[in-house]
Design a protein around this motif. Structure first.
Motif, PDB file in Angstrom:
ATOM      1  N   ASN A   5      10.164 -22.867  34.812  1.00 48.59           N
ATOM      2  CA  ASN A   5       8.988 -22.350  34.097  1.00 48.59           C
ATOM      3  C   ASN A   5       9.421 -21.449  32.946  1.00 48.59           C
ATOM      4  OD1 ASN A   5       9.595 -19.766  35.052  1.00 48.59           O
ATOM      5  ND2 ASN A   5       7.722 -19.515  36.232  1.00 48.59           N
ATOM      6  N   ALA A   6      10.715 -21.487  32.604  1.00 50.96           N
ATOM      7  CA  ALA A   6      11.261 -20.550  31.620  1.00 50.96           C
ATOM      8  C   ALA A   6      10.586 -20.693  30.256  1.00 50.96           C
ATOM      9  CB  ALA A   6      12.771 -20.732  31.492  1.00 50.96           C
ATOM     10  N   PHE A   7      10.483 -21.926  29.742  1.00 54.48           N
ATOM     11  CA  PHE A   7       9.893 -22.091  28.414  1.00 54.48           C
ATOM     12  C   PHE A   7       8.412 -21.714  28.415  1.00 54.48           C
ATOM     13  CE2 PHE A   7      13.558 -25.052  27.990  1.00 54.48           C
ATOM     14  CZ  PHE A   7      14.189 -24.368  26.958  1.00 54.48           C
ATOM     15  N   ARG A   8       7.726 -22.007  29.503  1.00 54.01           N
ATOM     16  CA  ARG A   8       6.334 -21.589  29.623  1.00 54.01           C
ATOM     17  C   ARG A   8       6.253 -20.062  29.644  1.00 54.01           C
ATOM     18  NH1 ARG A   8       1.108 -21.744  28.496  1.00 54.01           N
ATOM     19  NH2 ARG A   8      -0.264 -21.332  30.255  1.00 54.01           N
ATOM     20  N   ALA A   9       7.142 -19.426  30.400  1.00 54.54           N
ATOM     21  CA  ALA A   9       7.160 -17.967  30.493  1.00 54.54           C
ATOM     22  C   ALA A   9       7.456 -17.336  29.132  1.00 54.54           C
ATOM     23  CB  ALA A   9       8.211 -17.525  31.510  1.00 54.54           C
ATOM     24  N   TYR A  10       8.401 -17.908  28.395  1.00 56.25           N
ATOM     25  CA  TYR A  10       8.728 -17.364  27.078  1.00 56.25           C
ATOM     26  C   TYR A  10       7.550 -17.507  26.115  1.00 56.25           C
ATOM     27  CZ  TYR A  10      13.561 -17.570  28.809  1.00 56.25           C
ATOM     28  OH  TYR A  10      14.712 -17.417  29.549  1.00 56.25           O
ATOM     29  N   GLY A  11       6.842 -18.622  26.209  1.00 58.63           N
ATOM     30  CA  GLY A  11       5.680 -18.813  25.352  1.00 58.63           C
ATOM     31  C   GLY A  11       4.598 -17.785  25.632  1.00 58.63           C
ATOM     32  N   ILE A  12       4.351 -17.513  26.915  1.00 60.70           N
ATOM     33  CA  ILE A  12       3.360 -16.497  27.292  1.00 60.70           C
ATOM     34  C   ILE A  12       3.812 -15.123  26.823  1.00 60.70           C
ATOM     35  CG2 ILE A  12       2.251 -15.345  29.245  1.00 60.70           C
ATOM     36  CD1 ILE A  12       2.457 -18.025  30.754  1.00 60.70           C
ATOM     37  N   ALA A  13       5.104 -14.837  27.000  1.00 58.19           N
ATOM     38  CA  ALA A  13       5.649 -13.543  26.570  1.00 58.19           C
ATOM     39  C   ALA A  13       5.482 -13.356  25.067  1.00 58.19           C
ATOM     40  CB  ALA A  13       7.120 -13.457  26.965  1.00 58.19           C
ATOM     41  N   ASP A  14       5.809 -14.377  24.296  1.00 59.65           N
ATOM     42  CA  ASP A  14       5.671 -14.285  22.840  1.00 59.65           C
ATOM     43  C   ASP A  14       4.206 -14.099  22.437  1.00 59.65           C
ATOM     44  OD1 ASP A  14       8.395 -14.661  22.711  1.00 59.65           O
ATOM     45  OD2 ASP A  14       8.267 -16.791  22.205  1.00 59.65           O
ATOM     46  N   HIS A  15       3.303 -14.761  23.170  1.00 59.24           N
ATOM     47  CA  HIS A  15       1.872 -14.637  22.881  1.00 59.24           C
ATOM     48  C   HIS A  15       1.409 -13.193  23.035  1.00 59.24           C
ATOM     49  CE1 HIS A  15      -2.469 -15.384  23.108  1.00 59.24           C
ATOM     50  NE2 HIS A  15      -2.465 -14.698  24.235  1.00 59.24           N
ATOM     51  N   TYR A  16       1.743 -12.576  24.159  1.00 62.66           N
ATOM     52  CA  TYR A  16       1.299 -11.202  24.401  1.00 62.66           C
ATOM     53  C   TYR A  16       2.052 -10.194  23.545  1.00 62.66           C
ATOM     54  CZ  TYR A  16      -1.878 -12.224  28.239  1.00 62.66           C
ATOM     55  OH  TYR A  16      -2.950 -12.654  28.980  1.00 62.66           O
ATOM     56  N   ARG A  17       3.305 -10.507  23.249  1.00 61.76           N
ATOM     57  CA  ARG A  17       4.079  -9.604  22.397  1.00 61.76           C
ATOM     58  C   ARG A  17       3.475  -9.526  21.006  1.00 61.76           C
ATOM     59  NH1 ARG A  17      10.665 -10.021  21.848  1.00 61.76           N
ATOM     60  NH2 ARG A  17      11.105  -7.778  21.861  1.00 61.76           N
ATOM     61  N   ALA A  18       2.994 -10.675  20.509  1.00 60.63           N
ATOM     62  CA  ALA A  18       2.348 -10.703  19.197  1.00 60.63           C
ATOM     63  C   ALA A  18       1.059  -9.894  19.187  1.00 60.63           C
ATOM     64  CB  ALA A  18       2.064 -12.149  18.786  1.00 60.63           C
ATOM     65  N   LYS A  19       0.472  -9.704  20.362  1.00 61.24           N
ATOM     66  CA  LYS A  19      -0.768  -8.928  20.463  1.00 61.24           C
ATOM     67  C   LYS A  19      -0.490  -7.446  20.696  1.00 61.24           C
ATOM     68  CE  LYS A  19      -4.186 -10.877  22.690  1.00 61.24           C
ATOM     69  NZ  LYS A  19      -5.015 -11.544  23.725  1.00 61.24           N
ATOM     70  N   GLY A  20       0.795  -7.070  20.759  1.00 58.67           N
ATOM     71  CA  GLY A  20       1.144  -5.660  20.887  1.00 58.67           C
ATOM     72  C   GLY A  20       1.466  -5.188  22.284  1.00 58.67           C
ATOM     73  N   ALA A  21       1.486  -6.086  23.270  1.00 54.55           N
ATOM     74  CA  ALA A  21       1.813  -5.687  24.641  1.00 54.55           C
ATOM     75  C   ALA A  21       3.317  -5.499  24.803  1.00 54.55           C
ATOM     76  CB  ALA A  21       1.307  -6.741  25.628  1.00 54.55           C
ATOM     77  N   TYR A  22       3.684  -4.654  25.747  1.00 53.24           N
ATOM     78  CA  TYR A  22       5.096  -4.466  26.084  1.00 53.24           C
ATOM     79  C   TYR A  22       5.445  -5.508  27.142  1.00 53.24           C
ATOM     80  CZ  TYR A  22       9.503  -2.018  26.878  1.00 53.24           C
ATOM     81  OH  TYR A  22      10.836  -1.689  26.963  1.00 53.24           O
TER      82      TYR A  22
END
Length: 212
Positions: free
Chosen positions: A71-88
């Motif tokens: 699920n690594a690529f899915r996890a990275y995509g979710i991480a990048d999504h929230y990171r772009a919104k300002g989440a840590y």
């Protein structure tokens, strides 16, 4: 503080041939355990994509994602999504422990190894606005962990919602498991000499390995 904890779906769970019963057996107890270290005032949302559709329109302050190899690529995509919104963003799990350099570009902090001793340390640093980039596990004793936040688990969606954890990690060294292939000191050829052939041909007790 708004905290979101996510277990992204494994790749095979999105296949038209997947078996829903396999992925709805047990809730994500690892994330529910980490949630127990949070403040009572924190608003925590724990989501398991195997049994529900993820809500990605929210705006949490902190996002913690558990990463496996499939699920690594899915996890990275979710991480990048929230990171772009300002989440840590915090990433942990077996895949992050095995390949931290791969995970690093997608996270603000990485958890290497089990998080029972490092997650409360991270929370203290985060609240003091001085979190580190990498936190490494030192103690693997689960005797002193707090009660799991079972109130965050959507019990009706699991077949065994009252499952428990009684040990930390798999004691076996199967040559088909990437745990030993990637981790430091995990030379699969060394472990091949230690592990009888008959044992390497079955699924390991941790249930995370697929036999050749």
């Amino acid at each position: 503080m708004k905290i979101k904890m996510i277990l992204p779906a494994l790749t095979e769970a999105k296949s038209p041939f997947w078996r829903p019963i396999k992925y709805s057996l047990f809730p994500p107890l690892g994330l529910a355990t980490l949630a127990a270290y949070c403040s009572p005032d924190d608003i925590i949302d724990l989501q398991d994509e195997h049994v529900e559709e993820l809500c990605l329109e929210d705006e949490p302050d902190l996002v913690v994602i558990q990463v496996y190899i499939t699920n690594a690529f899915r996890a990275y995509g979710i991480a990048d999504h929230y990171r772009a919104k300002g989440a840590y963003i915090c990433l942990g799990g077996l895949h992050v422990s095995s390949l931290p350099d791969e995970a690093m570009p997608h996270a603000d902090s990485l958890f290497i190894g089990p998080g029972e001793d490092i997650f409360p340390e991270f929370l203290r640093d985060f609240r003091q606005k001085c979190p580190r980039k990498i936190y490494r596990n030192r103690d693997r004793d689960i005797e002193g962990i707090p009660p799991i936040r079972r109130d965050l688990i959507k019990r009706s969606r699991y077949l065994v919602p009252n499952s428990i954890v009684v040990s930390r990690g798999c004691p076996h060294h199967c040559d088909f498991c990437y745990k030993d292939a990637f981790l430091k000191g995990g030379d699969p050829f060394i472990h091949r000499r230690r592990t009888p052939r008959w044992r390497r041909s079955i699924v390991c007790p941790a249930g995370t390995c697929i036999p050749r």
